[in-house]
Design an enzyme around this catalytic site. Structure first.
Site, short mmCIF file in Angstrom:
data_model
loop_
_atom_site.label_atom_id
_atom_site.label_comp_id
_atom_site.label_asym_id
_atom_site.label_seq_id
_atom_site.Cartn_x
_atom_site.Cartn_y
_atom_site.Cartn_z
N GLU A 146 0.73 -1.35 -0.06
CA GLU A 146 0.15 0.22 0.18
C GLU A 146 0.54 0.93 0.20
O GLU A 146 2.06 1.48 0.58
CB GLU A 146 -0.93 -0.27 1.21
CG GLU A 146 -1.76 1.32 1.33
CD GLU A 146 -2.21 1.05 2.30
OE1 GLU A 146 -3.69 2.16 2.88
OE2 GLU A 146 -1.76 0.46 3.97
N ASP A 181 -5.97 2.70 -0.59
CA ASP A 181 -6.21 3.43 0.10
C ASP A 181 -6.76 4.92 -0.81
O ASP A 181 -5.48 5.65 -1.31
CB ASP A 181 -5.96 3.96 0.54
CG ASP A 181 -6.43 4.13 2.14
OD1 ASP A 181 -7.01 5.12 2.23
OD2 ASP A 181 -5.99 3.79 3.46
N GLN A 209 -9.74 1.31 0.26
CA GLN A 209 -10.02 1.89 1.46
C GLN A 209 -10.75 3.49 1.92
O GLN A 209 -9.99 4.04 0.33
CB GLN A 209 -8.66 1.97 2.27
CG GLN A 209 -8.75 0.73 2.98
CD GLN A 209 -7.32 1.25 3.83
OE1 GLN A 209 -6.46 0.73 3.77
NE2 GLN A 209 -7.10 0.00 4.64
N GLU A 245 -11.38 2.98 6.52
CA GLU A 245 -10.70 3.29 7.49
C GLU A 245 -10.35 4.95 8.30
O GLU A 245 -9.57 5.39 7.76
CB GLU A 245 -9.20 3.09 6.62
CG GLU A 245 -7.86 3.29 8.28
CD GLU A 245 -6.56 2.08 7.42
OE1 GLU A 245 -6.12 1.35 7.77
OE2 GLU A 245 -6.61 2.86 6.15
#
Length: 267
Positions: A146, A181, A209, A245
């Site tokens: 990530e 993300d 995310q 998140e």
């Protein structure tokens, strides 16, 4: 329709960690993720999942000494044995929890690192990922990497989506994927719609995310147009999970109004 998973490291912190599973299920979540499971026995976590009808969709491999500021081991020269032992431990938990995805955090690079040291970090990263992917493939687990923004995590090895995809291509393991993300991506490079349309069709993105930008609260305020972005995700046929998140502005349940669009008025 997106499948949203509650991140139990950030959501429901008004409850003790074991009680967050029940709270997430009560709010209609069917999947959960969190940073680390290792403070709890895997069998106990599995009982919590099963008793509340939840799926474990993601967690992280051991990151080193988190409390001392370490943020992963995968790219750290000289820490290969510890990094690989962490992968083995993570795979044991993945098997017990029925979890098909594990995130390997890359670690931090010194601010004053020379080009030679940065090259060593990359070589270590590639070697550890190749080794880990082979181990994980035998267990039926996908490994994720990530990119993380440098404002929240200064010095993190991986910042940009193109860098992550280049690493995945170079390692060449079918079970090594990217964790996208949208919060981190917006802060680092923006252009989220184009990024989704470019990267999701490659099959290299295995997990999304979300959080509001810039303050990492609910995704119903700030710079992200969540409905638009989730529409793009649906248009592209993404069938993975979307991890929630973020840090709630107040109570977690009270801040879930943004989910009504996806779940109806009962959300």
């Amino acid at each position: 329709m997106p499948r949203f998973a509650a991140n139990l490291s950030m959501l429901y912190t008004e409850h003790d960690f074991p009680d967050r599973f029940a709270a997430a299920a009560a709010d209609g979540f069917e999947g959960v993720e969190y940073l680390f499971p290792y403070a709890y026995e895997a069998a106990g976590l599995r009982r919590l999942l099963d008793s509340h009808g939840l799926r474990q969709v993601l967690f992280n491999a051991p990151p080193g000494d988190w409390d001392a500021g370490e943020r992963g081991l995968t790219s750290l020269p000289g820490r290969e044995a510890e990094a690989r032992a962490g992968v083995e431990r993570a795979l044991e938990y993945a098997a017990a929890l029925g979890c098909g995805q594990v995130h390997l955090m890359a670690g931090l690079v010194p601010e004053d690192a020379t080009p030679e040291l940065r090259a060593r970090h990359r070589e270590t990263y590639l070697a550890n990922l190749a080794w880990a992917a082979e181990r994980a493939a035998a267990a039926g687990v996908d490994l994720l990497i990530e990119p993380i923004n440098g404002r929240d995590m200064p010095g993190y090895f991986l910042h940009r989506q193109a860098e992550a995809h280049a690493v995945v291509r170079e390692v060449g393991a079918a079970n090594l994927k990217v964790q996208l993300d949208l919060y981190h991506c917006q802060i680092v490079e923006g252009d989220l719609t184009a990024t989704l349309r470019r990267d999701l069709p490659t099959g290299r993105v295995a997990h999304l995310q979300i959080a509001g930008v810039p303050d990492r609260h609910e995704p119903d305020e700030g710079e992200l147009n969540l409905r638009h972005l989730m529409g793009v995700v649906d248009e592209l046929g993404y069938d993975g999970w979307v991890g929630c998140e973020y840090h709630p502005r107040a109570g977690t349940s009270e801040g879930l109004g943004w989910l009504k669009h996806y779940r109806g008025a009962s959300a």
